[in-house]
Design a protein around this motif. Sequence first.
Motif, PDB file in Angstrom:
ATOM      1  N   GLU A 111      24.137  15.622  77.398  1.00  9.41           N
ATOM      2  CA  GLU A 111      24.855  14.338  77.375  1.00  9.41           C
ATOM      3  C   GLU A 111      24.113  13.251  78.161  1.00  9.41           C
ATOM      4  OE1 GLU A 111      29.018  13.043  79.154  1.00  9.41           O
ATOM      5  OE2 GLU A 111      29.262  14.486  77.518  1.00  9.41           O
ATOM      6  N   ASN A 112      23.541  13.616  79.306  1.00  7.03           N
ATOM      7  CA  ASN A 112      22.800  12.645  80.105  1.00  7.03           C
ATOM      8  C   ASN A 112      21.540  12.176  79.385  1.00  7.03           C
ATOM      9  OD1 ASN A 112      24.620  12.673  82.287  1.00  7.03           O
ATOM     10  ND2 ASN A 112      23.630  14.468  83.174  1.00  7.03           N
ATOM     11  N   HIS A 113      20.901  13.097  78.685  1.00  5.41           N
ATOM     12  CA  HIS A 113      19.704  12.730  77.924  1.00  5.41           C
ATOM     13  C   HIS A 113      20.072  11.793  76.785  1.00  5.41           C
ATOM     14  CE1 HIS A 113      16.531  13.359  74.809  1.00  5.41           C
ATOM     15  NE2 HIS A 113      15.760  13.193  75.870  1.00  5.41           N
ATOM     16  N   GLN A 114      21.203  12.058  76.141  1.00  6.60           N
ATOM     17  CA  GLN A 114      21.674  11.164  75.085  1.00  6.60           C
ATOM     18  C   GLN A 114      21.868   9.757  75.632  1.00  6.60           C
ATOM     19  OE1 GLN A 114      24.984  12.530  72.570  1.00  6.60           O
ATOM     20  NE2 GLN A 114      24.701  14.572  73.403  1.00  6.60           N
ATOM     21  N   PHE A 115      22.524   9.679  76.794  1.00  5.94           N
ATOM     22  CA  PHE A 115      22.800   8.362  77.346  1.00  5.94           C
ATOM     23  C   PHE A 115      21.521   7.664  77.793  1.00  5.94           C
ATOM     24  CE2 PHE A 115      23.944   5.559  80.965  1.00  5.94           C
ATOM     25  CZ  PHE A 115      24.585   4.590  80.212  1.00  5.94           C
ATOM     26  N   ASP A 116      20.578   8.400  78.335  1.00  8.66           N
ATOM     27  CA  ASP A 116      19.294   7.799  78.729  1.00  8.66           C
ATOM     28  C   ASP A 116      18.628   7.147  77.514  1.00  8.66           C
ATOM     29  OD1 ASP A 116      19.597   8.597  81.345  1.00  8.66           O
ATOM     30  OD2 ASP A 116      18.326  10.373  81.153  1.00  8.66           O
ATOM     31  N   THR A 117      18.699   7.824  76.374  1.00 12.22           N
ATOM     32  CA  THR A 117      18.112   7.283  75.148  1.00 12.22           C
ATOM     33  C   THR A 117      18.841   6.018  74.710  1.00 12.22           C
ATOM     34  OG1 THR A 117      17.483   9.515  74.433  1.00 12.22           O
ATOM     35  CG2 THR A 117      17.536   7.796  72.750  1.00 12.22           C
ATOM     36  N   VAL A 118      20.175   6.081  74.719  1.00  7.56           N
ATOM     37  CA  VAL A 118      20.989   4.925  74.345  1.00  7.56           C
ATOM     38  C   VAL A 118      20.698   3.738  75.263  1.00  7.56           C
ATOM     39  CG1 VAL A 118      23.370   4.038  74.373  1.00  7.56           C
ATOM     40  CG2 VAL A 118      22.851   6.195  73.225  1.00  7.56           C
ATOM     41  N   LEU A 119      20.635   3.998  76.558  1.00 11.21           N
ATOM     42  CA  LEU A 119      20.429   2.927  77.528  1.00 11.21           C
ATOM     43  C   LEU A 119      19.053   2.280  77.362  1.00 11.21           C
ATOM     44  CD1 LEU A 119      21.623   1.373  79.882  1.00 11.21           C
ATOM     45  CD2 LEU A 119      20.721   3.123  81.432  1.00 11.21           C
ATOM     46  N   LYS A 120      18.037   3.086  77.125  1.00 10.91           N
ATOM     47  CA  LYS A 120      16.686   2.558  76.932  1.00 10.91           C
ATOM     48  C   LYS A 120      16.633   1.627  75.722  1.00 10.91           C
ATOM     49  CE  LYS A 120      11.874   3.986  76.210  1.00 10.91           C
ATOM     50  NZ  LYS A 120      10.945   5.136  76.063  1.00 10.91           N
ATOM     51  N   ILE A 121      17.244   2.057  74.632  1.00  5.58           N
ATOM     52  CA  ILE A 121      17.265   1.245  73.413  1.00  5.58           C
ATOM     53  C   ILE A 121      18.058  -0.035  73.643  1.00  5.58           C
ATOM     54  CG2 ILE A 121      18.121   1.150  71.027  1.00  5.58           C
ATOM     55  CD1 ILE A 121      17.555   4.214  70.915  1.00  5.58           C
ATOM     56  N   PHE A 122      19.213   0.092  74.292  1.00  4.32           N
ATOM     57  CA  PHE A 122      20.034  -1.090  74.575  1.00  4.32           C
ATOM     58  C   PHE A 122      19.271  -2.101  75.435  1.00  4.32           C
ATOM     59  CE2 PHE A 122      22.698  -3.218  77.760  1.00  4.32           C
ATOM     60  CZ  PHE A 122      23.385  -4.081  76.917  1.00  4.32           C
ATOM     61  N   LYS A 123      18.635  -1.622  76.496  1.00  7.09           N
ATOM     62  CA  LYS A 123      17.910  -2.533  77.395  1.00  7.09           C
ATOM     63  C   LYS A 123      16.811  -3.285  76.657  1.00  7.09           C
ATOM     64  CE  LYS A 123      18.460  -0.158  81.871  1.00  7.09           C
ATOM     65  NZ  LYS A 123      17.741   0.597  82.934  1.00  7.09           N
ATOM     66  N   ASN A 124      16.086  -2.587  75.789  1.00  5.55           N
ATOM     67  CA  ASN A 124      15.008  -3.232  75.040  1.00  5.55           C
ATOM     68  C   ASN A 124      15.551  -4.357  74.162  1.00  5.55           C
ATOM     69  OD1 ASN A 124      13.002  -1.612  76.128  1.00  5.55           O
ATOM     70  ND2 ASN A 124      13.061  -0.124  74.453  1.00  5.55           N
ATOM     71  N   HIS A 125      16.654  -4.087  73.468  1.00  6.28           N
ATOM     72  CA  HIS A 125      17.248  -5.105  72.598  1.00  6.28           C
ATOM     73  C   HIS A 125      17.838  -6.243  73.417  1.00  6.28           C
ATOM     74  CE1 HIS A 125      17.226  -3.506  68.406  1.00  6.28           C
ATOM     75  NE2 HIS A 125      16.993  -2.371  69.031  1.00  6.28           N
ATOM     76  N   PHE A 126      18.482  -5.894  74.523  1.00  4.50           N
ATOM     77  CA  PHE A 126      19.124  -6.920  75.350  1.00  4.50           C
ATOM     78  C   PHE A 126      18.079  -7.859  75.942  1.00  4.50           C
ATOM     79  CE2 PHE A 126      20.881  -8.504  79.394  1.00  4.50           C
ATOM     80  CZ  PHE A 126      22.041  -9.107  78.907  1.00  4.50           C
ATOM     81  N   GLU A 127      16.977  -7.292  76.420  1.00  8.15           N
ATOM     82  CA  GLU A 127      15.913  -8.124  76.990  1.00  8.15           C
ATOM     83  C   GLU A 127      15.299  -9.024  75.939  1.00  8.15           C
ATOM     84  OE1 GLU A 127      13.326  -5.225  78.668  1.00  8.15           O
ATOM     85  OE2 GLU A 127      14.649  -4.787  80.372  1.00  8.15           O
ATOM     86  N   ASP A 128      15.128  -8.497  74.713  1.00  2.00           N
ATOM     87  CA  ASP A 128      14.584  -9.321  73.642  1.00  2.00           C
ATOM     88  C   ASP A 128      15.527 -10.469  73.288  1.00  2.00           C
ATOM     89  OD1 ASP A 128      12.334  -7.754  73.460  1.00  2.00           O
ATOM     90  OD2 ASP A 128      13.037  -6.588  71.732  1.00  2.00           O
ATOM     91  N   SER A 129      16.826 -10.212  73.379  1.00  2.00           N
ATOM     92  CA  SER A 129      17.809 -11.235  73.021  1.00  2.00           C
ATOM     93  C   SER A 129      17.839 -12.365  74.041  1.00  2.00           C
ATOM     94  CB  SER A 129      19.200 -10.615  72.889  1.00  2.00           C
ATOM     95  OG  SER A 129      19.746 -10.296  74.169  1.00  2.00           O
ATOM     96  N   GLN A 130      17.330 -12.105  75.237  1.00  4.37           N
ATOM     97  CA  GLN A 130      17.337 -13.119  76.297  1.00  4.37           C
ATOM     98  C   GLN A 130      16.107 -14.022  76.266  1.00  4.37           C
ATOM     99  OE1 GLN A 130      20.295 -13.146  78.242  1.00  4.37           O
ATOM    100  NE2 GLN A 130      20.688 -11.674  76.608  1.00  4.37           N
ATOM    101  N   LEU A 131      15.129 -13.637  75.433  1.00  8.12           N
ATOM    102  CA  LEU A 131      13.871 -14.409  75.376  1.00  8.12           C
ATOM    103  C   LEU A 131      14.062 -15.719  74.602  1.00  8.12           C
ATOM    104  CD1 LEU A 131      11.328 -11.535  74.669  1.00  8.12           C
ATOM    105  CD2 LEU A 131      11.846 -12.614  76.858  1.00  8.12           C
TER     106      LEU A 131
END
Length: 214
Positions: free
Chosen positions: A194-214
Amino acid sequence: MIIVFEGIHGCGKTTLLNKLRSWIKLNLKTPFITTKWNSYPNLKEFGNELKDKDLLDPLESSLLYGLDFNLRYKNIILPTLEKGGLVLCDRYIYTAYVRDGLRNISTTLLNEMYGHAKEPDIIFFLKIDPETAINRLEKTIEKRSNYILGLDLNLSSNKIENFKKFLYLQDKYYNKIIVENKKNFYVINSLDDENHQFDTVLKIFKNHFEDSQL
């Protein structure tokens, strides 16, 4: 941004969504809301009562879900997006295309009901084999409506076997949608830690969120 969690029953989508929700609450100042399939106030209770009494045919159920989504979209999702907020969705329009499509509701009608909806920025599809999903849900199957179990499809005379076959059909349909929309889909293995799943989700979310702020 719209972030969607999809998958068959028992895949763990709600658990991962709640983990991401908690992380956002602790680490970001961006406003956000969460919205769940079939959850519009009052309409949910009304619809569930009708389903529990088996008073809805597939078309009526489809129209009711369409009304629920459009009320949430107009009154909850769009206002949040207009304020620059995040929307976390426990299922989105893909749930309708899968479940209603398996009940022979036409794609034309589904497009009429859902075609205006904004394409999500991220769609997490939690992949799990139906056999494992059934084992996870074993204690709650008797509490689920005939509609959720797919009993109206008459796939088997045994309730659990019917549900299992229904989940297999859903999984197959989801895979078709993933192929057609692979740009936005990220497959998460529900059998991973479960923790590995969330790490993957969080990494993907952060990448998209940072791109949306550019």
